[in-house]
Enzyme design. Structure first.
Site, PDB file in Angstrom:
ATOM      1  N   LYS A 150       0.837  -1.216   0.000  1.00 49.63           N
ATOM      2  CA  LYS A 150       0.000   0.000   0.000  1.00 49.63           C
ATOM      3  C   LYS A 150       0.866   1.259   0.000  1.00 49.63           C
ATOM      4  CE  LYS A 150      -1.827  -0.916   4.038  1.00 49.63           C
ATOM      5  NZ  LYS A 150      -1.121  -2.172   4.377  1.00 49.63           N
ATOM      6  N   ARG A 198      -9.021   1.385   9.489  1.00 48.29           N
ATOM      7  CA  ARG A 198      -8.672  -0.026   9.688  1.00 48.29           C
ATOM      8  C   ARG A 198      -9.681  -0.752  10.548  1.00 48.29           C
ATOM      9  NH1 ARG A 198      -2.724   0.537   9.160  1.00 48.29           N
ATOM     10  NH2 ARG A 198      -1.894  -1.445   9.792  1.00 48.29           N
ATOM     11  N   ARG A 246      11.809  -6.213   4.419  1.00 45.37           N
ATOM     12  CA  ARG A 246      11.732  -4.745   4.323  1.00 45.37           C
ATOM     13  C   ARG A 246      12.819  -4.096   5.188  1.00 45.37           C
ATOM     14  NH1 ARG A 246       6.130  -1.894   5.306  1.00 45.37           N
ATOM     15  NH2 ARG A 246       6.179  -3.140   7.210  1.00 45.37           N
ATOM     16  N   ARG A 294      11.989  -2.471  10.867  1.00 43.22           N
ATOM     17  CA  ARG A 294      10.953  -1.979  11.786  1.00 43.22           C
ATOM     18  C   ARG A 294      10.746  -2.984  12.910  1.00 43.22           C
ATOM     19  NH1 ARG A 294       5.886   0.027   8.170  1.00 43.22           N
ATOM     20  NH2 ARG A 294       4.780  -1.158   9.758  1.00 43.22           N
ATOM     21  N   ARG A 330       0.077  -9.173  13.525  1.00 42.80           N
ATOM     22  CA  ARG A 330      -0.509  -8.130  12.661  1.00 42.80           C
ATOM     23  C   ARG A 330      -1.432  -8.747  11.616  1.00 42.80           C
ATOM     24  NH1 ARG A 330       4.622  -5.414  10.451  1.00 42.80           N
ATOM     25  NH2 ARG A 330       3.250  -4.000   9.334  1.00 42.80           N
TER      26      ARG A 330
END
Ligand code: AP5
Length: 214
Positions: free
Chosen positions: A13, A88, A127, A160, A171
């Site tokens: 996203k 969300r 990531r 992260r 998550r």
């Protein structure tokens, strides 16, 4: 053009929202980025949000609704915006509708990005993010020219804290229980487009522009 980008963690996203924001010159508003900046600066908001984020839970609705309410009042949002990671939950979506109703406007389109869990985990685990300029790399799909150094600002890249395996699983669970109901919420309003999130970023971007038109 007022857009919402919906989809599970790691689907891409943020990558797509950044591209579209640059091309169409409308702001990308990411509640995740706003919260991470607050955590980094150790503001009151950051202190409130940190434990939720580190454990993969959602920050309470009233906190993120307040952030978006203030952000949408800024002048750069007059011509449109891309909401990345908000809403969300159904209460967040209802609050957004009410905010925009007050200005006699609404969301034009909601893009729901889809990808297999296996691929999501691969994207999240690899990531590497720049806390300095928010640029996002991937060790396999978008590696930095120099290891662990941001191509854009030469800052040190980090993983992260919520991109570690145990938090990723949490998550994904939170997404299933709390965010998935938004698909029907927006489908019922006739403004939902499904976007296949697989393939390289260019291929996904073509699907994005096909869905929203010129
Ligand atoms: P947030 O920052 O919003 O995280 P997220 O929704 O979990 O999404 P991500 O940023 O992880 O993924 P993305 O879909 O943007 O993927 P990206 O483009 O980076 O939220 C973090 C936390 O903040 C939440 O857990 C919660 O605690 C809190 N929060 C935020 N908003 C909230 C809200 N509204 N309510 C309550 N709490 C909230 O891509 C991922 C990787 O894949 C990158 O490395 C990228 O380079 C790579 N990649 C992207 N596209 C491709 C592609 N096509 N092919 C190959 N690799 C790709």
């Amino acid at each position: 053009m007022r857009l919402v980008f919906l989809g599970p963690p790691g689907v891409g996203k943020g990558t797509q929202a950044q591209r579209l924001s640059t091309q169409r010159r409308i702001p990308k508003i990411s509640t995740g980025d706003i919260l991470r900046e607050a955590v980094q600066k150790k503001t009151l908001l950051g202190l409130q949000a940190k434990s939720f984020m580190d454990s993969g839970k959602l920050v309470p609705d009233e906190v993120v609704i307040g952030i978006i309410r203030e952000r949408l009042k800024e002048s750069d949002c007059m011509e449109g915006f891309i909401l990345d990671g908000f809403p969300r939950t159904v209460p967040q979506a209802r609050a957004l509708t009410a905010m925009l109703d007050r200005n006699r406007s609404g969301i034009d389109r909601v893009l729901n990005f889809e990808l297999s869990d296996e691929e999501l985990i691969r994207r999240l685990s690899g990531r590497r993010s720049c806390p300095n300029c928010q640029a996002v790399h991937h060790i396999e799909f978008n590696p930095p020219r120099k290891p662990d150094q941001c191509d854009a600002c030469r800052g040190a890249l980090i993983q992260r804290s919520d991109d570690r395996p145990e938090t990723i699983r949490k998550r994904l669970d939170v997404y299933q229980t709390q965010t998935l109901p938004l698909i029907d919420f927006y489908k019922d309003q006739g403004i939902l487009s499904r976007i296949d999130g697989s393939g390289n970023p260019e291929a996904v971007y073509r699907r994005v522009t096909d869905a929203i038109g010129k």
